[in-house]
Design a protein around this motif. Structure first.
Motif, mmCIF file in Angstrom:
data_model
loop_
_atom_site.group_PDB
_atom_site.id
_atom_site.type_symbol
_atom_site.label_atom_id
_atom_site.label_comp_id
_atom_site.label_asym_id
_atom_site.label_seq_id
_atom_site.Cartn_x
_atom_site.Cartn_y
_atom_site.Cartn_z
ATOM 1 N N LEU A 123 20.159 -13.936 -54.237
ATOM 2 C CA LEU A 123 19.813 -14.332 -53.242
ATOM 3 C C LEU A 123 20.036 -13.632 -51.627
ATOM 4 C CD1 LEU A 123 19.860 -18.174 -53.165
ATOM 5 C CD2 LEU A 123 17.929 -17.151 -53.663
ATOM 6 N N GLU A 124 21.011 -13.582 -51.941
ATOM 7 C CA GLU A 124 21.973 -12.572 -50.853
ATOM 8 C C GLU A 124 20.807 -11.202 -51.055
ATOM 9 O OE1 GLU A 124 26.070 -13.629 -48.912
ATOM 10 O OE2 GLU A 124 25.319 -12.156 -51.141
ATOM 11 N N ASN A 125 20.916 -10.017 -51.731
ATOM 12 C CA ASN A 125 20.453 -9.338 -52.683
ATOM 13 C C ASN A 125 19.095 -9.247 -52.130
ATOM 14 O OD1 ASN A 125 20.195 -6.403 -52.762
ATOM 15 N ND2 ASN A 125 19.481 -7.066 -55.282
ATOM 16 N N ILE A 126 18.174 -10.400 -52.239
ATOM 17 C CA ILE A 126 16.508 -10.361 -52.010
ATOM 18 C C ILE A 126 16.135 -10.926 -50.557
ATOM 19 C CG2 ILE A 126 14.742 -12.164 -52.300
ATOM 20 C CD1 ILE A 126 15.092 -10.174 -55.067
ATOM 21 N N LEU A 127 17.740 -11.329 -50.153
ATOM 22 C CA LEU A 127 17.286 -11.192 -48.109
ATOM 23 C C LEU A 127 17.208 -10.451 -47.787
ATOM 24 C CD1 LEU A 127 16.993 -13.868 -46.557
ATOM 25 C CD2 LEU A 127 19.783 -13.609 -46.304
ATOM 26 N N HIS B 78 15.085 -5.909 -44.798
ATOM 27 C CA HIS B 78 15.545 -4.096 -44.453
ATOM 28 C C HIS B 78 14.579 -3.838 -45.919
ATOM 29 C CE1 HIS B 78 18.579 -6.247 -41.626
ATOM 30 N NE2 HIS B 78 18.921 -6.375 -42.585
ATOM 31 N N GLY B 79 13.937 -4.105 -46.730
ATOM 32 C CA GLY B 79 13.620 -3.234 -46.815
ATOM 33 C C GLY B 79 13.922 -2.531 -48.593
ATOM 34 N N VAL B 80 15.242 -2.706 -48.272
ATOM 35 C CA VAL B 80 16.208 -2.399 -49.245
ATOM 36 C C VAL B 80 16.242 -3.025 -50.936
ATOM 37 C CG1 VAL B 80 18.587 -0.703 -49.720
ATOM 38 C CG2 VAL B 80 16.788 -0.214 -47.153
ATOM 39 N N TYR B 81 16.022 -2.940 -51.525
ATOM 40 C CA TYR B 81 16.216 -3.739 -52.454
ATOM 41 C C TYR B 81 17.212 -3.027 -53.482
ATOM 42 C CZ TYR B 81 16.881 -6.372 -57.204
ATOM 43 O OH TYR B 81 16.414 -6.909 -58.605
ATOM 44 N N PHE B 82 18.856 -3.408 -53.769
ATOM 45 C CA PHE B 82 20.104 -2.847 -53.729
ATOM 46 C C PHE B 82 20.057 -3.174 -55.512
ATOM 47 C CE2 PHE B 82 21.603 -3.141 -49.814
ATOM 48 C CZ PHE B 82 21.765 -1.553 -49.871
ATOM 49 N N TYR B 83 20.670 -2.953 -57.147
ATOM 50 C CA TYR B 83 20.739 -3.232 -57.992
ATOM 51 C C TYR B 83 21.629 -3.059 -58.180
ATOM 52 C CZ TYR B 83 18.955 0.999 -59.578
ATOM 53 O OH TYR B 83 18.997 2.690 -60.372
ATOM 54 N N TYR B 84 21.586 -3.182 -60.373
ATOM 55 C CA TYR B 84 23.058 -2.676 -61.115
ATOM 56 C C TYR B 84 23.003 -2.587 -62.212
ATOM 57 C CZ TYR B 84 26.805 -4.758 -56.919
ATOM 58 O OH TYR B 84 27.367 -4.596 -55.784
ATOM 59 N N LEU B 85 23.817 -1.783 -63.335
ATOM 60 C CA LEU B 85 23.663 -1.172 -64.204
ATOM 61 C C LEU B 85 23.256 -2.646 -65.601
ATOM 62 C CD1 LEU B 85 25.313 2.295 -64.757
ATOM 63 C CD2 LEU B 85 23.147 1.901 -64.375
ATOM 64 N N SER B 86 24.718 -3.171 -64.702
ATOM 65 C CA SER B 86 24.952 -4.713 -65.342
ATOM 66 C C SER B 86 23.450 -5.649 -65.437
ATOM 67 C CB SER B 86 25.799 -5.964 -64.685
ATOM 68 O OG SER B 86 25.818 -5.533 -63.206
ATOM 69 N N ASP B 87 22.422 -5.148 -64.291
ATOM 70 C CA ASP B 87 21.078 -6.185 -64.363
ATOM 71 C C ASP B 87 19.931 -5.899 -65.537
ATOM 72 O OD1 ASP B 87 21.677 -7.418 -61.686
ATOM 73 O OD2 ASP B 87 21.161 -5.242 -60.781
ATOM 74 N N PHE B 88 20.772 -4.790 -65.963
ATOM 75 C CA PHE B 88 19.176 -4.360 -66.989
ATOM 76 C C PHE B 88 20.529 -3.661 -68.621
ATOM 77 C CE2 PHE B 88 18.042 -2.388 -62.990
ATOM 78 C CZ PHE B 88 16.307 -2.574 -63.107
ATOM 79 N N ASP B 89 21.354 -4.863 -68.340
ATOM 80 C CA ASP B 89 22.604 -4.145 -70.092
ATOM 81 C C ASP B 89 23.724 -4.939 -69.702
ATOM 82 O OD1 ASP B 89 23.899 -3.578 -71.911
ATOM 83 O OD2 ASP B 89 24.409 -1.395 -70.907
ATOM 84 N N ASN B 90 24.231 -6.224 -70.264
ATOM 85 C CA ASN B 90 24.891 -7.271 -70.268
ATOM 86 C C ASN B 90 25.807 -6.984 -70.416
ATOM 87 O OD1 ASN B 90 22.853 -9.845 -69.602
ATOM 88 N ND2 ASN B 90 22.032 -9.905 -71.463
#
Length: 496
Positions: free
Chosen positions: A351-355, A360-372
Motif C-alpha cells: 500500500l505504501e508503494n501504491i501510495l 509521485h508517478g514512480v512505482y517500485f517493484y522487486y524480483l520477488s513480486d514475480f518469483d516467490n
C-alpha cells in the motif's frame, strides 16, 4: 714508467680489435627502455626527475655501451650519440614531454658520450698517444668510416624492417580486396590471431595499426565497413570486433565523439549478433538482461538469441532460462494495475508503494513480486514511471488507517478531508489518529471541542496530549480553563 714500442703496439691492437661500434648502437637502442623506466619511477619528484633525465638515464646507457661496445675513440662514439639524440627526441614528441625535456638534451647526450668510452689502462693511453705521433703498422678505420659505417648499417637494418613491415601491412588490404576471408584476420593482425573469436577474446590490450582510429580509419578499415554495410556477415562481425577491441578507447574529452562511437558500436553489435557471431550474441543477451525491466520485443530477442547460442553450444542453456524469466515493462504495468484495483488485498508495504506511485508517478517493484523463490531482501529494487493519481491516494490511506491502524495514514485522511467533507467524517479520522497514537491529533481534538463549547471533552483530549508531552497543549489547556478565546475558534469555521 717506460713501455717498449712492441708492448704499446700490442695494447693498441687489442683496443682496435675489441672495439664494436655497431654493437654499441644496438646497445643504446636496447638499453633506452630500462633507462626510461627509471625516469618514469621518479617522475612525480621534480628534482629526482631532473637528475634522472640529465645524468642517470644516459649514464646507465653509457655503462651498457662501455661493456658491450668497448669504444675508445671519439669518432666511434659519435654515431651512438646521434642515435641516442634521435631516440630522445622521438620519445619526447611521442609522449608530449614538457619543454624542459628538450632543453636538457645536449647535456644528457654529452653525459652518454663521455661515459660510453671504455676505461683505459695506462699502457693503452700511452699506446693511443704514440699512435697519434707515430702510427703503428696496424689497419685502423678512418674517423669518417667509424662515424658513417655504423650509421649506414643501422639505417639499412631499419629500412629492411620498414620494407618488410610495409609488405606485411599491404597484405591486409590485398586480402580484403580479394575477399580472402580465411586469412584476413591473420594478415590484418600480423599473424597474432587467426580467427575472429581469438581476436575478440584477446586478454591483453590489442594495438593493431591496420585499422587506424575511429576518427581516422585506414583504407583497410573503410573497406571493411563498406563491405559490412553491403550485408556480408563476415565483415559485419569483423567491423564490430574492430569497434569493440580497437576503437573502444574513445577519449572522454569529446563527449560528442563518444556518443557517436557508442551509438555506432551498439548498432553493429545488434547486426553481428543477428548474423550469428557468438561473442556478440552473448553480449547482446547480457545487455538485455541488465536492462530489466525491458520491452517485450527485447525479451523475445534475448530468447531467440539464446536458442541460437544453445544450438552452437549447449552450455548456454542458463542464458535461455534467464531470458524466459525476464521481467518486461508490461509485466510491471500489469502488476501495478492489479494492485491498484485490489487495494484491500495488499500488505502494508505494498500500500505504501501504491501510495507513492499515486503521489509521485514512480512505482517500485522487486524480483520477488514475480518469483516467490527470490528473497525480497535480496531482490533488486527497480521502478517504472506511471501516471500520477493524487485524487485516489485517499483510498489507499483509508485502508492503511482502517485495516492496519496506522496513525499517520488516519491523520493524512483527516487533512485531506478537511474543508472538503462533513465534520463528522473529518473528526472520525482525527479521532482515529489520536486513538492510534498521533500526539498532535489529541491537541487538535481539544481545540475542536473547545470551539464547540464542549469544555469537558476538550480538557479530556488536551490532558492526554499533555501526558504525551505535547507542549503546545499546555498553553491551550490554560486558556480553556480560564475560558479565554483562541485563534482557531474565530469566525464561523474551526481552523484545525
Amino acid at each position: 714508467m717506460r713501455y717498449e714500442v712492441e708492448e704499446l703496439e700490442l695494447a693498441f691492437i687489442d683496443l682496435v680489435k675489441r672495439e664494436r661500434p655497431i654493437a654499441a648502437i644496438f646497445t643504446v637502442i636496447i638499453s633506452f627502455l630500462p633507462a626510461l623506466f627509471l625516469v618514469n619511477v621518479v617522475e612525480q619528484y621534480f628534482i629526482l626527475n631532473v637528475v634522472a633525465i640529465i645524468f642517470c638515464m644516459p649514464a646507465i646507457m653509457g655503462f651498457f655501451v662501455r661493456y658491450f661496445g668497448r669504444l675508445y675513440s671519439g669518432a666511434s662514439r659519435v654515431p651512438l650519440t646521434m642515435v641516442y639524440i634521435f631516440l630522445y627526441f622521438w620519445f619526447g614528441i611521442y609522449s608530449e614531454a614538457k619543454t624542459f625535456w628538450f632543453l636538457v638534451m645536449p647535456i644528457s647526450a654529452a653525459v652518454l658520450y663521455t661515459i660510453s668510452r671504455v676505461k683505459l689502462s695506462r699502457s693503452q693511453e700511452f699506446a693511443i698517444q704514440h699512435h697519434l705521433l707515430k702510427p703503428f703498422d696496424v689497419k685502423v678505420d678512418s674517423n669518417v668510416k667509424k662515424i658513417f659505417i655504423p650509421l649506414l648499417s643501422i639505417s639499412f637494418i631499419v629500412t629492411i624492417g620498414l620494407y618488410l613491415w610495409t609488405n606485411k601491412s599491404s597484405k591486409c588490404l590485398e586480402d580484403i580486396e580479394s575477399n580472402n576471408k580465411s586469412s584476413i584476420v591473420a594478415s590484418c593482425t600480423f599473424d597474432k590471431y587467426n580467427t575472429l573469436e581469438a581476436f575478440f577474446d584477446a586478454d591483453e590490450d590489442v594495438l593493431i595499426n591496420s585499422f587506424g582510429t575511429f576518427q581516422s580509419p585506414t583504407a583497410e578499415a573503410m573497406l571493411i565497413k563498406q563491405k559490412a554495410e553491403s550485408g556480408e556477415p563476415f565483415y559485419q562481425q569483423l567491423y564490430w570486433v574492430m569497434l569493440k577491441i580497437i576503437y573502444q578507447s574513445v577519449t572522454s574529452e569529446s563527449v560528442s565523439l563518444a556518443n557517436i562511437f557508442y551509438n555506432e558500436e551498439e548498432h553493429w553489435l545488434t547486426i553481428a549478433a543477428d548474423s550469428g557471431f557468438e561473442p556478440a550474441m552473448k553480449i547482446n543477451i547480457h545487455s538485455i538482461l541488465r536492462s530489466e525491466p525491458t520491452t517485450t520485443k527485447q525479451k523475445n530477442q534475448a530468447i531467440e538469441l539464446a536458442i541460437k547460442l544453445i544450438e552452437k553450444n549447449a552450455k548456454h542453456k542458463n542464458l535461455l532460462d534467464r531470458s524466459h524469466t525476464l521481467i518486461t515493462e508490461q509485466d510491471v504495468e500489469d502488476l501495478y494495475v492489479r494492485q491498484s484495483n485490489n487495494l484491500e488485498s495488499l500488505e502494508f508495504e505494498q500500500l505504501e508503494n501504491i501510495l507513492h506511485a499515486f503521489k509521485h508517478g514512480v512505482y517500485f517493484y522487486y524480483l520477488s513480486d514475480f518469483d516467490n523463490q527470490v528473497n525480497v531482501s535480496h531482490g533488486h529494487k527497480k521502478s517504472i514511471k506511471v501516471t500520477r493519481q493524487l485524487d485516489q491516494s485517499i483510498d489507499v490511506l483509508k485502508i492503511m488507517s482502517e485495516k492496519f491502524k496506522n496513525a499517520d495514514a488516519s491523520y493524512s485522511v483527516f487533512k485531506m478531508l478537511l474543508g472538503k467533507s462533513d465534520s463528522i467524517e473529518v473528526i472520525k479520522y482525527l479521532t482515529r489518529a489520536a486513538e492510534q497514537g498521533r500526539t498532535d491529533a489529541y491537541t487538535k481534538l481539544g481545540i475542536y471541542y473547545y470551539c464547540l463549547n464542549q469544555k469537558v471533552d476538550s480538557l479530556t483530549w488536551l490532558k492526554k496530549a499533555i501526558e504525551m508531552s505535547d507542549t503546545a497543549a499546555i498553553e491551550i489547556q490554560s486558556k480553556v480553563i480560564r475560558n479565554e478565546p483562541i485563534p482557531e475558534c474565530s469566525g464561523n469555521t474551526i481552523k484545525l
